[in-house]
Design an enzyme around this catalytic site. Structure first.
Site, short mmCIF file in Angstrom:
data_model
loop_
_atom_site.label_atom_id
_atom_site.label_comp_id
_atom_site.label_asym_id
_atom_site.label_seq_id
_atom_site.Cartn_x
_atom_site.Cartn_y
_atom_site.Cartn_z
CE1 TYR A 1 -13.48 12.03 -0.96
CE2 TYR A 1 -11.80 13.17 0.29
CZ TYR A 1 -12.77 13.17 -0.69
OH TYR A 1 -13.04 14.34 -1.38
CG HIS B 1 -1.97 -1.10 1.15
ND1 HIS B 1 -2.96 -1.24 2.09
CD2 HIS B 1 -2.14 -2.15 0.28
CE1 HIS B 1 -3.70 -2.31 1.82
NE2 HIS B 1 -3.20 -2.88 0.72
CE1 TYR C 1 -9.03 -9.04 0.81
CE2 TYR C 1 -7.87 -7.35 2.07
CZ TYR C 1 -8.34 -7.84 0.86
OH TYR C 1 -8.15 -7.13 -0.29
CD GLU D 1 -14.03 4.18 -0.86
OE1 GLU D 1 -14.31 3.65 0.23
OE2 GLU D 1 -13.48 5.31 -0.96
#
Length: 390
Positions: free
Chosen positions: A271, A168, A282, A261
């Site tokens: 957000y 990420h 998960y 999104e």
């Protein structure tokens, strides 16, 4: 709503052209874990028989690409190479002068942006996973001049306060209509810090192209907040584009298990991640939906199950006239391309393309020749373009 049409896939191989006539099913890509209803069909469903023309192959997990004014194309490979395509041929030697890259997990050499004034400045911008002592790595943005097919005067203009492991990193780049550089930084798998303003984890960053902080950023002067932050509460933004006619910044981002999104980015807004999502953890743990959490911005649309959004572009060309102004989004997991019509700030129509192409679409860009280009994330990655069938 579903319809069938005939699509021509044309893959150019040296000395041969293989053409496949395949049916493509078009359907709405947006769904809700709570049975979101489909948007009624609107008159945006013009479809074209098209062919996929391979520009080059042999790219190793490419991540991003950009067009130079002279017709050359630059491509990043995640392992840490910048490749040059000239006259339709992939050059043998990578461009030298890159920074050291942490090419582990999802890290590596990532996005690429060509300076709007490249013709005079010769500047390009790169995002990458930068090795750090507190590491192993963080997201960074470097810029350099491209001179005689090599990078010179390389410098980091932004190094995120976002240390973590191999996941990420984000990270996309876009030049806003006011000339500011917009950067996405992933939440590094850490989740909670995306809601905190004392770090760059899970944030959208807005800076001058030389790294200075704009005085009108939303958190400038706020105690405990980093001034580069433009928006927060993001998980892992993988696509970003500025809508040409409005200047609005749009992002697509990966959700957890479901809940990818599409967001309209506004200064200072939250957000939602990890306190709100239309997906779930998960391990099966539930996450409140955005519309049940006060103070978070709703996505304009979302995908359940996740399609693995990646890359985003607004089409401005003339080769597909009815698609002009529409947004396009790569899908890694879904292995397709989404055409999404945005009108008055809302997504009013979606179409799936390239499902039978069967490759992970990492990036999509609007070409200067009026065609739409895609990049596949494979060990033998391909840069290709969509052309109408004559």
């Amino acid at each position: 709503m579903e319809k069938e049409l005939l699509v021509t896939f044309c893959r150019k191989i040296p000395h041969q052209v293989f053409i496949y006539l395949l049916p493509l099913t078009l359907s709405w890509a947006c769904s809700n874990k709570k049975s979101q209803s489909d948007t009624p069909s609107l008159p945006y469903d013009t479809t074209y028989p098209y062919q996929i023309i391979e520009v080059v192959s042999g790219l190793e997990h490419p991540w991003a690409f950009g067009f130079l004014p002279n017709g050359d194309i630059l491509v990043t490979e995640r392992e840490g190479r910048l490749r040059l395509i000239r006259d339709g041929n992939l050059q043998d030697s990578p461009i030298p002068g890159l920074p050291d890259v942490y090419a582990e997990g999802q890290g590596g050499l990532l996005d690429l942006a060509i300076a709007p004034d490249f013709a005079t400045s010769q500047l390009i911008y790169l995002t990458y996973a930068k090795p750090i002592e507190s590491g192993p790595a963080t997201t960074a943005v470097a810029r350099a001049q491209l001179v005689d097919d090599q990078l010179v005067a390389l410098e980091d203009i932004f190094v995120a306060n976002a240390p973590g492991g191999g996941q990420h990193f984000g990270s996309r780049l876009a030049f806003a209509s006011d000339g500011m550089l917009i950067i996405s930084v992933g939440e590094r798998g850490l989740q909670a810090p995306a809601q905190e303003l004392n770090n760059h984890i899970g944030k959208t960053i807005r800076i001058h192209p030389d790294g200075r902080v704009p005085e009108d950023n939303p958190f400038v002067g706020q105690e405990g907040a980093l001034p580069e932050i433009y928006s927060y509460g993001h998980r892992n933004v993988q696509g970003m584009a500025v809508q040409p006619e409005t200047g609005i910044i749009w992002q697509n981002e990966h959700g957890p298990k479901g809940g990818d999104e599409l967001n309209r980015i506004k200064p200072g807004l939250n957000y939602g991640w990890p306190i709100a999502s239309f997906g779930d953890h998960y391990d099966g743990g539930l996450i409140p939906d955005h519309d049940t959490v006060e103070g978070v911005e709703l996505p304009l649309t979302y995908w359940v199950p996740s399609i693995g959004t990646s890359g985003m572009a607004f089409y401005t060309g003339d080769q597909f006239p009815a698609w002009k102004g529409h947004s396009f989004h790569g899908a890694l997991v879904g292995q397709h391309l989404v055409r999404a019509v945005i009108q008055d700030g809302n997504v009013v129509y979606q179409e799936k393309l390239l499902e039978e192409f069967g490759q992970r679409i990492r990036d999509v860009r609007d070409g200067p020749d009026g065609y739409l280009y895609i990049l596949t994330d494979e060990a033998d990655g391909v840069l290709a373009r969509l052309e109408p069938v004559p």
